[in-house]
Motif scaffolding. Structure first.
Motif, mmCIF file in Angstrom:
data_model
loop_
_atom_site.group_PDB
_atom_site.id
_atom_site.type_symbol
_atom_site.label_atom_id
_atom_site.label_comp_id
_atom_site.label_asym_id
_atom_site.label_seq_id
_atom_site.Cartn_x
_atom_site.Cartn_y
_atom_site.Cartn_z
ATOM 1 N N ARG A 127 -10.803 0.272 -1.966
ATOM 2 C CA ARG A 127 -9.384 0.458 -2.285
ATOM 3 C C ARG A 127 -8.608 -0.838 -2.114
ATOM 4 N NH1 ARG A 127 -8.629 4.115 0.986
ATOM 5 N NH2 ARG A 127 -7.319 3.228 2.642
ATOM 6 N N TRP A 128 -8.867 -1.551 -1.014
ATOM 7 C CA TRP A 128 -8.093 -2.756 -0.761
ATOM 8 C C TRP A 128 -8.567 -3.939 -1.613
ATOM 9 C CZ3 TRP A 128 -3.539 -3.934 0.947
ATOM 10 C CH2 TRP A 128 -2.839 -2.987 1.687
ATOM 11 N N THR A 139 -11.355 -12.222 -0.853
ATOM 12 C CA THR A 139 -10.789 -11.765 -2.127
ATOM 13 C C THR A 139 -9.453 -12.434 -2.389
ATOM 14 O OG1 THR A 139 -11.881 -9.612 -1.870
ATOM 15 C CG2 THR A 139 -10.054 -9.737 -3.434
ATOM 16 N N ASN A 144 -9.579 -3.629 -4.629
ATOM 17 C CA ASN A 144 -8.940 -3.336 -5.915
ATOM 18 C C ASN A 144 -7.456 -3.683 -5.886
ATOM 19 O OD1 ASN A 144 -11.339 -2.446 -6.990
ATOM 20 N ND2 ASN A 144 -10.906 -0.278 -6.699
ATOM 21 N N LYS A 145 -6.784 -3.334 -4.789
ATOM 22 C CA LYS A 145 -5.352 -3.643 -4.669
ATOM 23 C C LYS A 145 -5.101 -5.145 -4.734
ATOM 24 C CE LYS A 145 -3.542 0.220 -1.891
ATOM 25 N NZ LYS A 145 -2.872 0.561 -0.604
ATOM 26 N N THR A 176 -7.071 -7.448 -5.947
ATOM 27 C CA THR A 176 -7.469 -7.978 -7.252
ATOM 28 C C THR A 176 -6.401 -7.695 -8.298
ATOM 29 O OG1 THR A 176 -9.808 -7.689 -6.682
ATOM 30 C CG2 THR A 176 -9.263 -7.944 -9.019
ATOM 31 N N GLU A 177 -5.837 -6.500 -8.261
ATOM 32 C CA GLU A 177 -4.776 -6.160 -9.213
ATOM 33 C C GLU A 177 -3.544 -7.038 -9.010
ATOM 34 O OE1 GLU A 177 -4.123 -2.017 -8.539
ATOM 35 O OE2 GLU A 177 -6.073 -1.429 -9.393
ATOM 36 N N ALA A 178 -3.268 -7.382 -7.753
ATOM 37 C CA ALA A 178 -2.119 -8.240 -7.451
ATOM 38 C C ALA A 178 -2.467 -9.713 -7.572
ATOM 39 C CB ALA A 178 -1.596 -7.952 -6.045
#
Length: 385
Positions: free
Chosen positions: A14-15, A77, A17-18, A20-22
């Motif tokens: 979850r984190w 990340t 992905n968060k 990476t999206e940001a």
């Protein structure tokens, strides 16, 4: 080549992905903050708004109970997108993780500070001084705490205070003559006599604004004396410092990805294919991935051992080894990436020249290579005595 192999929980997924999206948001500040040597406050505020800065708080204090393995995964990340943001927030994440793992503070202090963190407080230790260098070498702080009727008065200067423009609290090391020991005071930014001196004029990690903290007769209470230490901090096992090599590994990953993409798409008119078809370029790419695999497995394996209390007791110098191996591998990866891209990597508009400057800073973060190697030698010799 990625961290995919090391994602083992839904929380980690979850984190990652968060973040990476940001990622594009964080990346947008990389070049300007480096060019202007200005701290990317917008990136840190976004992390605060995301709840990222509370992750290393235990669940009973309102956090997520983030492990060291979780932390290094997230820091690596984040560093792929902006190294200054990652290194800066890594200090906050690591300090909070260490504080609530060691429980050196009393329960009231821990509770009060956790409430501040969950409402956006940011903290870092301020320990380095011009005269003593890194505290891990055992130098006594020149910053002093003098007893007064109402508590203490603190005066001194601390260099390399990373994230100085955004910190709300400073955990400051001082020499307490009254007890002949080093102590740490938690000092809010709003304290009278506290100021920041603009001294951060470096070629590496320019966006961290690791300025000098100035304390001029700052009055503090007994309650703000949160730690008293009778030995150098470098003698203690602190897995939360692995946020440092994780950051440099993230920079290396970004450099590797950029150079591989360049090799796969750049085709000079002297060739019928992109330069990735050339044996010497493939050799450089292979060497980069060899270093990445070596460094990443070592880092995550040692973090996993630290997270396991039954195995942690067997750690000796492995934390320092991880920092040394990963940092030096990261430097070599960026070097190889620049060889692949060639002279274009030196252009100010090319991120590789920033990666090159930033990754070198890792050599000067604790523990330094010479200390790690010396400790290994001492351990080997003591086994024969």
């Amino acid at each position: 080549m990625s961290t995919e192999l090391f994602i083992t929980t839904d929380f980690q997924r979850r984190w990652v992905n968060k973040l990476t999206e940001a990622g594009p948001f964080f990346s947008s500040f990389s070049e300007p903050s480096d060019m202007l040597a200005k701290f990317p406050k917008e990136s840190i505020q976004k992390l605060v708004d995301m709840g990222f800065t509370t992750l290393t708080l235990p669940t009973e204090f309102g956090g997520e109970g983030c492990t060291v393995t979780d932390m290094i995964l997230f820091q690596e990340t984040l560093a792929r997108f902006d190294s200054a943001t990652a290194l800066a927030i890594g200090w906050h994440q690591g300090v909070v993780g260490e504080l609530y793992e060691s429980r050196k503070w009393n329960e009231v202090q821990l509770k009060q500070f956790s409430e501040a963190i969950t409402t956006g407080a940011l903290v870092n230790r301020s320990v380095t001084e011009a005269q003593t260098g890194s505290p891990t070498r055992g130098g006594r702080p020149q910053t002093t705490a003098t007893r007064t009727a109402a508590g203490w008065t603190i005066s001194g200067e601390k260099t390399f205070t990373t994230m100085a423009p955004a910190l709300t609290h400073f955990l400051v090391s001082v020499w307490i003559d009254e007890i002949q020991q080093t102590g740490f005071f938690l000092i809010p930014r709003s304290s009278n006599g506290l100021s920041i001196k603009d001294t951060w004029h470096t070629i590496s990690m320019r966006g961290t604004e690791s300025q000098t903290l100035v304390l001029d007769q700052v009055h503090v209470t007994d309650e703000q004396l949160v730690e008293v230490n009778d030995s150098p901090r470098g003698n203690k096992q602190n897995g939360w410092l692995l946020h440092i090599p994780a950051c440099y590994l993230g920079i290396a990953q970004a450099a590797r990805d950029y150079s591989v993409h360049f090799a796969a798409t750049y085709q000079p008119n002297s060739l019928n294919e992109p330069i990735a078809s050339l044996f010497n370029i493939q050799t450089q790419i292979g060497k980069m991935d060899l270093e990445l695999i070596k460094a990443r497995h070592l880092l995550y394996d040692i973090a996993g051992i630290y997270d396991d209390s039954a195995r942690r007791v067997h750690l000796q110098n492995e934390l320092g080894v991880a920092k040394s191996i990963v940092t030096n591998s990261a430097i070599e990866i960026v070097n190889l990436a620049m060889r692949i891209v060639g002279a274009k990597s030196l252009e100010l508009s090319n991120p590789l020249q920033r990666y090159y400057r930033d990754v070198r800073a890792g050599l000067h973060n604790p523990p330094m290579d010479d200390m790690t190697i010396t400790k290994l030698a001492h351990a080997a010799i003591s086994e024969q005595q």
